[in-house]
Design a protein around this motif. Sequence first.
Motif, PDB file in Angstrom:
ATOM      1  N   GLU A  27      38.854  39.965  47.686  1.00 39.63           N
ATOM      2  CA  GLU A  27      39.293  38.584  47.574  1.00 39.63           C
ATOM      3  C   GLU A  27      39.540  38.223  46.123  1.00 39.63           C
ATOM      4  O   GLU A  27      38.767  38.585  45.237  1.00 39.63           O
ATOM      5  CB  GLU A  27      38.245  37.649  48.170  1.00 39.63           C
ATOM      6  CG  GLU A  27      38.748  36.240  48.313  1.00 39.63           C
ATOM      7  CD  GLU A  27      37.814  35.377  49.139  1.00 39.63           C
ATOM      8  OE1 GLU A  27      37.660  34.199  48.759  1.00 39.63           O
ATOM      9  OE2 GLU A  27      37.269  35.872  50.131  1.00 39.63           O
ATOM     10  N   LEU A  28      40.616  37.525  45.894  1.00 35.83           N
ATOM     11  CA  LEU A  28      40.961  37.078  44.558  1.00 35.83           C
ATOM     12  C   LEU A  28      41.220  35.583  44.625  1.00 35.83           C
ATOM     13  O   LEU A  28      42.081  35.127  45.370  1.00 35.83           O
ATOM     14  CB  LEU A  28      42.217  37.805  44.052  1.00 35.83           C
ATOM     15  CG  LEU A  28      42.754  37.381  42.700  1.00 35.83           C
ATOM     16  CD1 LEU A  28      41.757  37.727  41.604  1.00 35.83           C
ATOM     17  CD2 LEU A  28      44.085  38.064  42.412  1.00 35.83           C
ATOM     18  N   LEU A  50      48.702  34.710  39.307  1.00 36.68           N
ATOM     19  CA  LEU A  50      48.537  36.155  39.249  1.00 36.68           C
ATOM     20  C   LEU A  50      49.119  36.631  37.922  1.00 36.68           C
ATOM     21  O   LEU A  50      50.328  36.688  37.742  1.00 36.68           O
ATOM     22  CB  LEU A  50      49.252  36.807  40.438  1.00 36.68           C
ATOM     23  CG  LEU A  50      48.851  38.231  40.772  1.00 36.68           C
ATOM     24  CD1 LEU A  50      47.363  38.354  41.027  1.00 36.68           C
ATOM     25  CD2 LEU A  50      49.619  38.716  41.989  1.00 36.68           C
ATOM     26  N   SER A 103      44.030  38.171  35.767  1.00 29.92           N
ATOM     27  CA  SER A 103      43.609  38.158  37.168  1.00 29.92           C
ATOM     28  C   SER A 103      43.815  39.529  37.809  1.00 29.92           C
ATOM     29  O   SER A 103      43.042  39.935  38.681  1.00 29.92           O
ATOM     30  CB  SER A 103      44.326  37.059  37.948  1.00 29.92           C
ATOM     31  OG  SER A 103      45.718  37.229  37.901  1.00 29.92           O
ATOM     32  N   LEU A 109      41.014  41.755  39.553  1.00 27.37           N
ATOM     33  CA  LEU A 109      41.239  42.316  40.883  1.00 27.37           C
ATOM     34  C   LEU A 109      40.913  43.807  40.887  1.00 27.37           C
ATOM     35  O   LEU A 109      40.266  44.306  41.803  1.00 27.37           O
ATOM     36  CB  LEU A 109      42.690  42.080  41.311  1.00 27.37           C
ATOM     37  CG  LEU A 109      43.093  42.591  42.686  1.00 27.37           C
ATOM     38  CD1 LEU A 109      42.268  41.913  43.778  1.00 27.37           C
ATOM     39  CD2 LEU A 109      44.576  42.354  42.919  1.00 27.37           C
TER      40      LEU A 109
END
Length: 143
Positions: A10-11, A16, A20, A24
């Motif tokens: 889950e991010l 993005l 991030s 991830l």
Amino acid sequence: MCQIHECNVELSCEQLDRDSLAALREAFHQRHKALFSYSEPDSPVELVNLECSVIARLQRPPLPELEIPAMACTAAPEGHRPMLFSADAPWQDTPVYNGDRLRAGQSILGPCVIEEATTNIVVPPGWRATLEPSATYRLTPGD
């Protein structure tokens, strides 16, 4: 050793970007180790699937309002097809109506089928389908 297993990570981020994506990647290696007891942080990571949820406030679109004809007219079937409505009942020659040709306020007593562009509506024996001005069908026990 090769990390060949897929796992969901889950991010939660607004955008993005490089940071991030790094988070991830780290989350993947941690999740992989938790699931499969090993991790290879120096191995390449491949993003296989990306799922996204979007939450927004939108104005409710207006419902269509079909005009009810001044003079009532009877719906005419465009054909018939044999149908079973019960395992212990015989086949019935069932009228088939084109939903595009029905007008608001028209009622059809089942058994029948109403064919629409995206669905077929089966009206069982003893039920009535009425096309409402909102372009929806109301099914009620028949008379």
